[in-house]
Write a protein that holds these residues in place. Structure first.
Motif, PDB file in Angstrom:
ATOM      1  N   LYS A  32       0.859  -1.185   0.000  1.00 15.05           N
ATOM      2  CA  LYS A  32       0.000   0.000   0.000  1.00 15.05           C
ATOM      3  C   LYS A  32       0.893   1.232   0.000  1.00 15.05           C
ATOM      4  CE  LYS A  32      -3.680   2.379  -0.134  1.00 15.05           C
ATOM      5  NZ  LYS A  32      -2.907   3.368  -0.914  1.00 15.05           N
ATOM      6  N   THR A  33       0.564   2.140  -0.900  1.00 16.09           N
ATOM      7  CA  THR A  33       1.296   3.398  -0.995  1.00 16.09           C
ATOM      8  C   THR A  33       0.674   4.443  -0.073  1.00 16.09           C
ATOM      9  OG1 THR A  33      -0.102   4.090  -2.836  1.00 16.09           O
ATOM     10  CG2 THR A  33       1.956   2.952  -3.389  1.00 16.09           C
ATOM     11  N   GLY A  34       1.431   5.491   0.193  1.00 15.87           N
ATOM     12  CA  GLY A  34       0.914   6.591   0.996  1.00 15.87           C
ATOM     13  C   GLY A  34       1.624   7.888   0.639  1.00 15.87           C
ATOM     14  N   THR A  35       0.864   8.960   0.637  1.00 13.91           N
ATOM     15  CA  THR A  35       1.425  10.288   0.409  1.00 13.91           C
ATOM     16  C   THR A  35       0.897  11.169   1.536  1.00 13.91           C
ATOM     17  OG1 THR A  35       1.325   9.871  -1.983  1.00 13.91           O
ATOM     18  CG2 THR A  35       1.703  12.154  -1.271  1.00 13.91           C
ATOM     19  N   ALA A  36       1.752  11.457   2.504  1.00 10.31           N
ATOM     20  CA  ALA A  36       1.298  12.073   3.755  1.00 10.31           C
ATOM     21  C   ALA A  36       1.643  13.554   3.805  1.00 10.31           C
ATOM     22  CB  ALA A  36       1.914  11.345   4.948  1.00 10.31           C
ATOM     23  N   GLU A  37       0.614  14.362   3.950  1.00  9.19           N
ATOM     24  CA  GLU A  37       0.827  15.794   4.122  1.00  9.19           C
ATOM     25  C   GLU A  37       1.410  16.055   5.516  1.00  9.19           C
ATOM     26  OE1 GLU A  37      -2.872  17.732   3.460  1.00  9.19           O
ATOM     27  OE2 GLU A  37      -3.082  16.980   1.416  1.00  9.19           O
ATOM     28  N   ASN A  38       2.227  17.094   5.620  1.00 10.90           N
ATOM     29  CA  ASN A  38       2.849  17.431   6.899  1.00 10.90           C
ATOM     30  C   ASN A  38       3.179  18.914   6.940  1.00 10.90           C
ATOM     31  OD1 ASN A  38       5.953  17.731   6.148  1.00 10.90           O
ATOM     32  ND2 ASN A  38       5.128  15.998   4.990  1.00 10.90           N
ATOM     33  N   GLU A  39       3.720  19.354   8.079  1.00  8.50           N
ATOM     34  CA  GLU A  39       3.925  20.789   8.304  1.00  8.50           C
ATOM     35  C   GLU A  39       4.992  21.401   7.409  1.00  8.50           C
ATOM     36  OE1 GLU A  39       6.517  18.397  11.019  1.00  8.50           O
ATOM     37  OE2 GLU A  39       4.395  18.410  10.491  1.00  8.50           O
ATOM     38  N   THR A  40       5.844  20.584   6.754  1.00  8.64           N
ATOM     39  CA  THR A  40       6.894  21.142   5.898  1.00  8.64           C
ATOM     40  C   THR A  40       6.343  21.643   4.569  1.00  8.64           C
ATOM     41  OG1 THR A  40       7.444  19.055   4.759  1.00  8.64           O
ATOM     42  CG2 THR A  40       8.522  19.486   6.883  1.00  8.64           C
ATOM     43  N   GLY A  41       5.134  21.187   4.211  1.00  6.71           N
ATOM     44  CA  GLY A  41       4.567  21.564   2.924  1.00  6.71           C
ATOM     45  C   GLY A  41       4.974  20.634   1.793  1.00  6.71           C
ATOM     46  N   ARG A  42       5.919  19.730   2.067  1.00  9.11           N
ATOM     47  CA  ARG A  42       6.338  18.727   1.077  1.00  9.11           C
ATOM     48  C   ARG A  42       5.953  17.356   1.619  1.00  9.11           C
ATOM     49  NH1 ARG A  42       9.915  19.784  -2.844  1.00  9.11           N
ATOM     50  NH2 ARG A  42      10.936  17.749  -2.592  1.00  9.11           N
ATOM     51  N   SER A  43       5.162  16.618   0.885  1.00 14.14           N
ATOM     52  CA  SER A  43       4.588  15.372   1.388  1.00 14.14           C
ATOM     53  C   SER A  43       5.647  14.288   1.590  1.00 14.14           C
ATOM     54  CB  SER A  43       3.512  14.861   0.424  1.00 14.14           C
ATOM     55  OG  SER A  43       4.056  14.686  -0.869  1.00 14.14           O
ATOM     56  N   HIS A  44       5.395  13.435   2.617  1.00 14.58           N
ATOM     57  CA  HIS A  44       6.202  12.230   2.818  1.00 14.58           C
ATOM     58  C   HIS A  44       5.703  11.161   1.848  1.00 14.58           C
ATOM     59  CE1 HIS A  44       7.558  14.251   6.326  1.00 14.58           C
ATOM     60  NE2 HIS A  44       6.611  13.859   7.160  1.00 14.58           N
ATOM     61  N   ALA A  45       6.643  10.389   1.300  1.00  6.41           N
ATOM     62  CA  ALA A  45       6.288   9.289   0.394  1.00  6.41           C
ATOM     63  C   ALA A  45       6.443   7.967   1.147  1.00  6.41           C
ATOM     64  CB  ALA A  45       7.173   9.306  -0.842  1.00  6.41           C
TER      65      ALA A  45
END
Length: 469
Positions: free
Chosen positions: A408-421
């Motif tokens: 399962k893939t994930g693209t997580a928004e966070n406080e840096t403004g650049r998503s975690h992969a």
């Protein structure tokens, strides 16, 4: 007569004081002695270290990962592979204490609980260096090297485990450091905003993004009445006045549960999570050890599910897509992936295969302990869905020729403004079965694009190595 009473009272007071001292010393010896002894800043321990050759640390196949030699009549610790095991083995220095395995297994490495006290006395009388016990890890050096290469130039973590045993085969965290040059590098390391001294695999906390949909799917399958076999995904949904969109605002059309996971449909998972309500979501999250300690043989930071009894619909929608205030460690996510590959059983992770005396005698061995998380039937269904994700969905880039791969893939928004992969998954070929978690911190790309290919390559190497050889 009065004088005798005073004497009796004095004796009673003195007796109580002695009993208090005895009680405190007993408590200290039973409950606090180990913690004080293991404290890396215990000066007496460091004095003893000048006369002790710390035990060697090996990988599962006998590759030396840490060793001590006598230089100018003093033991000197060295790490042959420089930064490769900096977060697994850690460091041991008088100035800065100890970390990781060097700290957690200091008693064994220093032989503070010797196999033979008589032999210890003989060594001391003879003036010989005391020899510590050796550690044999479950880590595979070649898998570790591959994982480190795949993370070069990136921030994040790769964790590879044996799904059926819980053995940690590889654990890499970037950025890292060289324990051989720690003294000269210390000032730079502690002031580096990227936190190179932190082991992201066990201590890094991240929003899991869509990888958490695997956990939500387990709750859905326990409450199948909420499934809409022909859900119409229009690319967005309004929940309690809040607009939630699919990645890229993509409208996926008619979807059942499997296809919702395959294309990672945010709107359907948000809807179903709201329909399940807070109690069921909290229950399934705790089953998967959210807000509960994971029992391993090294310290692992507890993943967080910081919601009270009443969870608002907008919070439930965020949980359904792995956002909001959820926070997980990469090791935890590898364990979650392994659960679906291992018949619904999550194994306790362990990294110490064996503790050996200087004479080669096994003193301790790593033990396998299991936790039933979901039923066999639910695990099988989600396993099949995760295989479909790799065969025709967002995880296609993790596919391995000749192997069964699910993920399962994930693209997580966070406080840096650049998503975690993110990518979590499993692979098996014959009897060999491994699970993986890959996170690329602030990568700014989708998990299926950035993390899935790395996961595929590291799982392929783990399968090539046999997973347990």
């Amino acid at each position: 007569m009065e004088s005798n009473k005073k004497i009796i009272h004095l004796i009673v007071v003195i007796s109580l004081l002695f009993l208090s001292i005895i009680g405190y010393l007993t408590y200290f010896q039973i409950f606090r002695a180990t913690a004080i002894l293991d404290n890396p800043y215990n000066k007496r321990q460091w004095e003893r270290e000048d006369n002790t050759l710390r035990g060697r640390i090996y990988d599962r196949n006998g590759v030396v990962l840490a060793e001590s030699d006598v230089v100018n009549e003093r033991p000197v610790r060295s790490y042959p592979h420089n930064q490769l095991y900096s977060h697994v083995i850690g460091y041991s220095y008088k100035q800065y204490g100890r970390s990781a395995i060097e700290s957690h297994y200091n008693q064994q490495l220093m032989a503070l609980n010797p196999e033979s006290p008589v032999a210890r006395i003989r060594e001391q009388l003879a003036g010989d260096m005391i020899k510590g016990n050796d550690l044999i890890l479950t880590i595979d050096h070649e898998i570790q090297r591959t994982a480190e290469r795949l993370l070069q130039g990136k921030m994040g973590s790769i964790v590879v485990i044996n799904s059926t045993t819980g053995e940690i085969l590889s654990m890499v965290s970037k950025p890292d450091f060289n324990p051989n040059t720690l003294v000269t590098d210390w000032g730079q390391l502690v002031n580096d905003e990227r936190s190179p001294l932190m082991n992201r695999s066990t201590n890094g906390l991240y929003a899991p993004g869509s990888t958490y949909k695997t956990v939500i799917t387990a709750a859905i399958l326990e409450n199948i009445y909420i499934i809409d076999e022909n859900y119409d995904c229009t690319g967005s949904i309004i929940i309690d006045g809040y607009s939630l969109s699919d990645y890229g605002n993509t409208a996926h059309g008619s979807l059942d549960l499997t296809e919702s996971l395959v294309v990672s449909c945010n709107t359907n998972f948000a809807r179903m999570t709201v329909d399940l309500e807070g109690e069921k979501i909290r229950e399934i999250s705790r089953k998967f050890f959210m807000d509960r300690p994971i029992q391993g043989d090294i310290p692992i930071k507890q993943s967080r599910f910081p919601y009270g009894d009443a969870i608002e619909p907008t919070d439930l929608a965020a949980i359904g897509i792995g956002q909001g205030r959820l926070q997980v460690t990469p090791l935890h996510m590898a364990l979650i992936a392994s659960t679906f590959a291992n018949d619904g059983i999550m194994m306790n992770p362990y990294i110490i295969g064996e503790v050996q005396s200087p004479q080669g005698r096994a003193l301790e061995r790593g033990s396998q302990q299991e936790n039933r998380v979901v039923s066999h039937e639910i695990a099988e269904e989600i396993r099949a869905m995760m295989i479909a994700v790799v065969e025709r969905g967002t995880g296609r880039r993790a596919a391995i020729p000749g192997a069964v791969v699910g993920g399962k893939t994930g693209t997580a928004e966070n406080e840096t403004g650049r998503s975690h992969a993110w990518f979590i998954g499993f692979a098996n070929r014959g009897e060999t079965q491994v699970a993986v978690a890959v996170i690329l911190e602030s990568q700014g790309e989708a998990g299926g694009v950035a993390a899935a290919p790395i996961a595929g390559e590291i799982m392929q190497e783990a399968l090539r190595r046999g997973g347990t050889n």
